[in-house]
Write an enzyme that holds these catalytic residues in place. Structure first.
Site, PDB file in Angstrom:
ATOM      1  N   MET A  30       0.849  -1.193   0.000  1.00 33.63           N
ATOM      2  CA  MET A  30       0.000   0.000   0.000  1.00 33.63           C
ATOM      3  C   MET A  30       0.890   1.250   0.000  1.00 33.63           C
ATOM      4  O   MET A  30       0.449   2.345   0.352  1.00 33.63           O
ATOM      5  CB  MET A  30      -0.948  -0.007   1.194  1.00 33.63           C
ATOM      6  CG  MET A  30      -1.926  -1.188   1.123  1.00 33.63           C
ATOM      7  SD  MET A  30      -3.470  -0.937   2.000  1.00 33.63           S
ATOM      8  CE  MET A  30      -2.908  -0.649   3.646  1.00 33.63           C
ATOM      9  N   LEU A  33       6.737   3.122   1.297  1.00 35.74           N
ATOM     10  CA  LEU A  33       7.697   2.015   1.361  1.00 35.74           C
ATOM     11  C   LEU A  33       8.764   2.251   2.432  1.00 35.74           C
ATOM     12  O   LEU A  33       9.208   3.375   2.642  1.00 35.74           O
ATOM     13  CB  LEU A  33       8.375   1.835  -0.005  1.00 35.74           C
ATOM     14  CG  LEU A  33       7.454   1.507  -1.183  1.00 35.74           C
ATOM     15  CD1 LEU A  33       8.280   1.260  -2.453  1.00 35.74           C
ATOM     16  CD2 LEU A  33       6.570   0.289  -0.895  1.00 35.74           C
ATOM     17  N   GLY A  36      11.228  -2.799   5.227  1.00 40.88           N
ATOM     18  CA  GLY A  36      10.519  -4.081   5.183  1.00 40.88           C
ATOM     19  C   GLY A  36      10.078  -4.403   3.761  1.00 40.88           C
ATOM     20  O   GLY A  36      10.237  -5.533   3.276  1.00 40.88           O
ATOM     21  N   HIS A  37       9.524  -3.404   3.067  1.00 43.49           N
ATOM     22  CA  HIS A  37       9.094  -3.626   1.673  1.00 43.49           C
ATOM     23  C   HIS A  37      10.310  -3.931   0.785  1.00 43.49           C
ATOM     24  O   HIS A  37      10.222  -4.762  -0.121  1.00 43.49           O
ATOM     25  CB  HIS A  37       8.396  -2.376   1.132  1.00 43.49           C
ATOM     26  CG  HIS A  37       7.117  -2.033   1.831  1.00 43.49           C
ATOM     27  ND1 HIS A  37       6.948  -0.872   2.545  1.00 43.49           N
ATOM     28  CD2 HIS A  37       5.946  -2.711   1.928  1.00 43.49           C
ATOM     29  CE1 HIS A  37       5.719  -0.828   3.041  1.00 43.49           C
ATOM     30  NE2 HIS A  37       5.088  -1.937   2.693  1.00 43.49           N
ATOM     31  N   GLN A 148       5.982 -11.487   6.995  1.00 41.45           N
ATOM     32  CA  GLN A 148       5.502 -12.243   8.158  1.00 41.45           C
ATOM     33  C   GLN A 148       4.881 -11.342   9.217  1.00 41.45           C
ATOM     34  O   GLN A 148       4.111 -11.799  10.054  1.00 41.45           O
ATOM     35  CB  GLN A 148       6.644 -13.053   8.785  1.00 41.45           C
ATOM     36  CG  GLN A 148       6.110 -14.029   9.841  1.00 41.45           C
ATOM     37  CD  GLN A 148       7.163 -14.632  10.720  1.00 41.45           C
ATOM     38  OE1 GLN A 148       8.261 -14.904  10.248  1.00 41.45           O
ATOM     39  NE2 GLN A 148       6.847 -14.845  11.976  1.00 41.45           N
ATOM     40  N   ARG A 187       2.546   2.399   9.293  1.00 42.69           N
ATOM     41  CA  ARG A 187       1.773   3.097  10.327  1.00 42.69           C
ATOM     42  C   ARG A 187       2.642   3.577  11.494  1.00 42.69           C
ATOM     43  O   ARG A 187       2.180   4.385  12.296  1.00 42.69           O
ATOM     44  CB  ARG A 187       0.644   2.197  10.852  1.00 42.69           C
ATOM     45  CG  ARG A 187      -0.474   2.009   9.831  1.00 42.69           C
ATOM     46  CD  ARG A 187      -1.681   1.330  10.453  1.00 42.69           C
ATOM     47  NE  ARG A 187      -2.833   1.392   9.588  1.00 42.69           N
ATOM     48  CZ  ARG A 187      -3.262   0.397   8.798  1.00 42.69           C
ATOM     49  NH1 ARG A 187      -2.614  -0.744   8.768  1.00 42.69           N
ATOM     50  NH2 ARG A 187      -4.325   0.558   8.048  1.00 42.69           N
TER      51      ARG A 187
HETATM   52  O1  PAF Z   1      -0.073  -5.811   3.445  1.00 42.79           O
HETATM   53  C1  PAF Z   1      -0.505  -4.877   2.747  1.00 42.79           C
HETATM   54  O2  PAF Z   1       0.184  -3.867   2.532  1.00 42.79           O
HETATM   55  C2  PAF Z   1      -1.898  -4.971   2.165  1.00 42.79           C
HETATM   56  O3  PAF Z   1      -2.772  -5.613   3.028  1.00 42.79           O
HETATM   57  C3  PAF Z   1      -1.916  -5.627   0.761  1.00 42.79           C
HETATM   58  C4  PAF Z   1      -1.452  -7.068   0.815  1.00 42.79           C
HETATM   59  C5  PAF Z   1      -1.024  -4.837  -0.184  1.00 42.79           C
HETATM   60  C6  PAF Z   1      -3.348  -5.612   0.215  1.00 42.79           C
HETATM   61  O4  PAF Z   1      -3.826  -4.315   0.098  1.00 42.79           O
END
Ligand code: PAF
Length: 291
Positions: A30, A33, A36-37, A148, A187
């Site tokens: 979402m 970034l 973790g991403h 995870q 968040r």
């Molecule tokens: O983990 C997230 O960021 C969201 O739940 C996802 C998997 C991108 C779905 O909107």
């Protein structure tokens, strides 16, 4: 890196890669970034020849009064980070593109979406399952990589693809943490200084539960009590739930054995914090493992 905003463009790109014999990995996000991403992207890169990173703040997984409107959005920074981290395709669709028929058709994942985090956020996993299904259809990956940190989301997505006979492998990459143990999350940006200072107590409490299991405790409610007691020592956190469950069905077994998840959620101010540990519980041994 190529940026596309329509399903047709994303699908054409993925189908061309597959036709050329290159496997495709999807990292759904979402946005906002963080490290973790970027770690998910590295896992995707190791698993596949071509990597898609999607950024879509999915309205259907937010409940009324949740933070959809204020969820952090910074598409330019996200694009730059994704390119730097080696994504090949940046897919950033609009709400209209992802929900052309509105929300009449949604994917219901049943009990696994209704317990724990699903009980705290009714409808959340319906929204997640629906958008993940759409993202998989749009980008046609061989592999999709999730973190995870959202362990229940991984269980729900695996359930979704198994139930719908989907030929895609769901990989789970380890949680990336700040030096003080706090699991990285977009968040965390909401946390005020005092809340941020208190937040690592969630991971510490789960670690106390894991230590109890390592010391031989096998009763789920006793392990949950250890986590709850540790959490109670940090008054700036308001616990939501603590669960010691089997990692496949998310049910509390009579005694912990095999693959187990210690799940916990708490609030710091208005911010929900989630964390977990995945343990392999044998008769004599306990070690951390990926689900
Ligand atoms: O983990 C997230 O960021 C969201 O739940 C996802 C998997 C991108 C779905 O909107």
């Amino acid at each position: 890196m190529i940026t596309v905003r329509t399903v047709a463009e994303a699908r054409a790109w993925a189908l061309a890669r597959r036709a050329a014999g290159t496997s495709v990995a999807l990292v759904p996000t979402m946005g906002a970034l963080h490290a973790g991403h970027l770690s998910l992207l590295r896992h995707a890169r190791r698993a596949s020849g071509a990597v898609v990173l999607s950024v879509f703040v999915n309205p259907t997984q937010f409940g009324p009064g949740e933070d959809f409107a204020r969820y952090p959005r910074d598409p330019e920074r996200d694009g730059a980070l994704a390119a730097e981290a080696g994504a090949d395709l940046f897919f950033a669709p609009s709400v209209e593109e992802m929900y052309p028929g509105g929300t009449e058709v949604m994917v219901d994942v049943g009990r696994l979406g209704a317990v724990w985090e699903g009980a705290a956020r009714p409808g959340h996993f319906r929204g997640v399952a629906t958008v993940v299904a759409k993202l998989l259809h749009a980008t046609m990956p061989d592999v999709a990589v999730f973190g995870q940190k959202d362990a229940q989301q991984v269980v729900v997505v695996r359930h979704l693809v198994a139930a719908l006979l989907w030929p895609v492998r769901i990989l789970c990459a380890p949680t990336v943490r700040a030096e003080d143990g706090l699991a990285l999350s977009s968040r965390n940006a909401y946390l005020e200084a005092g809340e941020r200072a208190a937040a690592p107590a969630l991971a510490a409490a789960i670690a106390a539960g894991a230590a109890a299991v390592a010391a031989g405790e096998r009763r789920p409610t006793a392990v949950e009590a250890v986590v709850a007691e540790a959490l109670a020592r940090e008054p700036r956190l308001r616990p939501d739930y603590v669960a010691a469950v089997d990692a496949a069905r998310l049910e509390r077994p009579p005694l912990l054995q095999g693959r187990v998840l210690l799940l916990a959620a708490a609030r710091a101010g208005r911010t929900r914090l989630l964390d977990n540990a995945c343990l392999e519980v044998g008769p004599d041994a306990c070690r951390a493992a990926l689900p």
